[in-house]
Motif scaffolding. Sequence first.
Motif, PDB file in Angstrom:
ATOM      1  N   UNK B 356      22.736 -27.051 -52.964  1.00  0.00           N
ATOM      2  CA  UNK B 356      22.213 -26.336 -54.133  1.00  0.00           C
ATOM      3  C   UNK B 356      21.597 -24.994 -53.774  1.00  0.00           C
ATOM      4  N   UNK B 357      21.222 -24.831 -52.505  1.00  0.00           N
ATOM      5  CA  UNK B 357      20.682 -23.510 -52.128  1.00  0.00           C
ATOM      6  C   UNK B 357      21.751 -22.472 -52.355  1.00  0.00           C
ATOM      7  N   UNK B 358      21.415 -21.409 -53.099  1.00  0.00           N
ATOM      8  CA  UNK B 358      22.402 -20.359 -53.299  1.00  0.00           C
ATOM      9  C   UNK B 358      22.372 -19.451 -52.077  1.00  0.00           C
ATOM     10  N   UNK B 359      23.524 -18.970 -51.615  1.00  0.00           N
ATOM     11  CA  UNK B 359      23.562 -18.117 -50.424  1.00  0.00           C
ATOM     12  C   UNK B 359      22.574 -16.958 -50.483  1.00  0.00           C
ATOM     13  N   UNK B 360      22.443 -16.345 -51.678  1.00  0.00           N
ATOM     14  CA  UNK B 360      21.558 -15.175 -51.742  1.00  0.00           C
ATOM     15  C   UNK B 360      20.081 -15.537 -51.612  1.00  0.00           C
ATOM     16  N   UNK B 361      19.781 -16.826 -51.693  1.00  0.00           N
ATOM     17  CA  UNK B 361      18.380 -17.227 -51.517  1.00  0.00           C
ATOM     18  C   UNK B 361      17.965 -17.244 -50.040  1.00  0.00           C
ATOM     19  N   UNK B 362      18.977 -17.196 -49.151  1.00  0.00           N
ATOM     20  CA  UNK B 362      18.695 -17.229 -47.716  1.00  0.00           C
ATOM     21  C   UNK B 362      19.103 -15.898 -47.090  1.00  0.00           C
ATOM     22  N   UNK B 363      18.391 -15.466 -46.013  1.00  0.00           N
ATOM     23  CA  UNK B 363      18.882 -14.285 -45.294  1.00  0.00           C
ATOM     24  C   UNK B 363      20.214 -14.617 -44.621  1.00  0.00           C
ATOM     25  N   UNK B 364      21.099 -13.656 -44.562  1.00  0.00           N
ATOM     26  CA  UNK B 364      22.433 -13.906 -44.010  1.00  0.00           C
ATOM     27  C   UNK B 364      22.361 -14.472 -42.598  1.00  0.00           C
ATOM     28  N   UNK B 365      21.316 -14.116 -41.878  1.00  0.00           N
ATOM     29  CA  UNK B 365      21.197 -14.599 -40.495  1.00  0.00           C
ATOM     30  C   UNK B 365      20.984 -16.104 -40.436  1.00  0.00           C
ATOM     31  N   UNK B 366      20.524 -16.708 -41.549  1.00  0.00           N
ATOM     32  CA  UNK B 366      20.282 -18.152 -41.549  1.00  0.00           C
ATOM     33  C   UNK B 366      21.492 -18.957 -42.008  1.00  0.00           C
ATOM     34  N   UNK B 367      22.528 -18.249 -42.453  1.00  0.00           N
ATOM     35  CA  UNK B 367      23.655 -18.957 -43.065  1.00  0.00           C
ATOM     36  C   UNK B 367      24.308 -19.969 -42.128  1.00  0.00           C
TER      37      UNK B 367
END
Lengths: 361, 559
Positions: B356-367
């Motif tokens: 459910x976490x949306x990608x934009x909610x996380x910094x790209x480095x954490x993806x």
Amino acid sequence: MEAVLEQVEQLPALLVGARSALVRDWDSLTLDRALEWARYFQHVHDRFRTRPRLREVLGRRLRRAQPSLPLGFPHLGRCPQLLGLALLENRALPPAACRCLLRSLLQFPGEEAGPEPHSLALLARRKAASRLLALPSGLPRSPADMEPQLQAEAQLLLGRLREEGPEGEPAGESVGPPRWLSAVLEQLPLPRAFEVVAVALLGQGNGADQAGDGDGAGSSLEGNWASAIGDKCVAGPLLSWLLGNQERFYAFCLFLPGSLLASLAGHYSQLSRPYLDLLTGCGSHLLYDPLQGRWVINCPNKAVLSWEQLRERFTCLCQVSAVLKGQTQAALKLLKAQDGDFQVRGLSVWTDLLMELGTFL
Amino acid sequence: MAEDTPVPKLNFEYWLDKAIEWGQATTLESQKDVCLHLPQLQKFLHEIYETLKHMDSIGAIQQFPLIGQLLGRLCWNPFVIGYDESQKTLMWCLCCLYSSEPQNPVELKANSWIQSLLCHLLSSSKWESNEAETSTFISTLGYTSADYYCHLVKNMVFSLVTEFRGNQFNGLNIQGRVSASRVNTVSLFCLPLITLPDLAPLLETLLHYHGGASKEILSTEFLEAVNEAFLKKKISLPETAVFSLWLRHLPSLEKATVYLLDQLVSIQLNSLEEVACVIKDSLLPQAANHPAIFRIVSEIFKNALMETDGAPEVMTILQVFTQLFLQAHQNENKPHKFSLKAYFPYHHQPLVTALLRRPFELPATHWSAHLKHISDMLKALVEDTNVSSAADLFEIWFLVVCFGEWLDIAAEQLLKAAVEPDALLWLLAFYYCPQNENQQRTQTVVEAKAVYNHLMLLFNRIVLSVKDLEAAVHSITDTERCCNQHLITHLLTNFLLFSSGGHTIAQEFIYHITETTDSSKEVCSLLIRTAYRINHNGEKNTRTVKLLNELLKKLTLKV
């Protein structure tokens, strides 16, 4: 401009002609020409709609052209429809012209659509809709079933009054209602004309308390029509039609229910005094019958209100507003004092009425 | 409505029998029967008109002796006249029968009869009587019946709306003034009129009206017809009214979902923005805020996935639908809205939370770390011997497909970021090859890793040829196997987009793989998803964007 005015003067003749047996001699060319004229009048309407001075001049010329047919500037705009439907209902129109009329009224597929596409189909659909929506009432026809019809008639009446505006009747004739108004209302049978006028004056017809402030749920819908309340140039002619004729006003007060009349009196101070006078007039015709122990009508040949009707009407008056309650109370107390100020039942009708109204006073 | 029942062409007798049976439609049975036949009858009327317009009136009456009887009866049936465009066609037919030069008494009579029918349909005289007062009143005022009925219908609608709303808000007074059968009848009587704009407030009120009974109070035919008109965009309704319709009538909801899928699959879509637009327009993502609606829509998507064997278009649609649903859920400002987890009650909740976490909610480095976390959880779940049934596995896979955006990011991260590839490759292998019969998935991971390693060697090369990439693919022996083919295509496409030299051979190579493996739709889906994500993240990778647009232009021309 003079040329336009002279042309516009022809409109009443055109409409009268379309409803008369004169159309017997029309062929398809005549018909085309008539429809052409109707479209031209519509064009004139669209051109001058936003210019009040010219509107007024055109309206005056229309009225002068044929005083018996009450027309005004807005009729120019509706001319194609007025003419088309009038001709459709005229059995004297010969077949060739009639077929030509049908082809022009019913826009056929592939033909150029007129300014109001499918307006006749929409009309037929709405007429059927009015039939369908009236069907499921289940109950035998009650006055409430008539309400939408009454309202529609009242809305058209208001529409016309608004279109006429203050220039509706030339200055100098302003005493009494405009002539066209009387002519129009004469078309309806009496209780109905009264109902239409009352609904027009109040907006919502049935309930005495609903006038003016619609409940939250309905207000958005209600927005599509406003009553005459607060609109002098609309209410004025209606009130003067009502009050201008003593007999008419009397009949109006006899026919309509007390709650509606009280509500009208509450909104229009011009009405409250005459109405109160009328009620007290009726009261003075009552006589106490000691054998039956009740108030009876003294003059059986005259249409007056019975004791019960009178009591109901006074009760309604006291419920409408504090001001009316005060006026009613004062009037009754004065009459009671003139009768000797007795506190015993059966001596003065005013004493008895005041006692009956006691809970409201 | 019975649109499919075959009726012989221009069968006058059939319709005349019907018209006689219906009369003026005064009994409930006849009313229901009329409503059932309205679309068919309209078609029939149109056919008559098409035949009549080439004939003169005498010829018409000779060829169809029953026509006068039939049309005359229909003109008195308010259901027929009120329905859609039937009144228009009926009037055209009457006009064709009118003769401009009547030769004999019969024709004269026919003309007069036609004129009366048209007056009946159009003048302000009452339907059932010839009360003339209203008519003269209106015309003396300078108005026409058109003005009168416009007001009258609005007043009637208003009065019914007031009646029903008043009853609904009466709270305890549920028995109220309005009986259930009355509401039912009104709904049936509205059926022909659904597309009449004046009716809109009444439709809305009816759709929200429940009354006190637990049984459906509105007529089924009405609910179906409203849904149909809404789907075909013949009417517009407030969102809440549509939701209310779908909640009270599940067949309508099913129809709306299937309709959306058909629509998306059948039209050529050039961007995910368009897909998103069509989906949003359907109001289904917004409606899915009701968990009951969400569940049913999901079931239908599941069936679509199974029936199409996981077609890439359907997977893309599902992915966009989920994103739009999450957006709608976020925008909803109700005090008691359901938590997102409530929509996935039977799933492993930590996995649901992670997806459910949306990608934009996380910094790209954490993806990549987040993806590894998802992959580990999934692997543990899938390899757990307790979750071995095919149905359980399908449910888990379906959940992953809904959140397919993370899978696209995984494939991208493999090439763009310095990651430890095993977990992400496993995740992609599961996505493309959920079953592990005969160690299929295990084999897929091995092969994908080989290709991946080869691709990484080429990643920074500026000068590349198609042959180099072919060599990477051929490094694994068996290229025919379907599931791993999808995965390899996904990796290759991303390589072309993001590597240093990929853009120079992209057109040529894509042409090559779509020709040889018939995967244009799949590549197209991949590209439009990537384009959509880049647009939405506002990435400034101009070279990739340009390349994407060029590739899509070519491919969409082909597909």
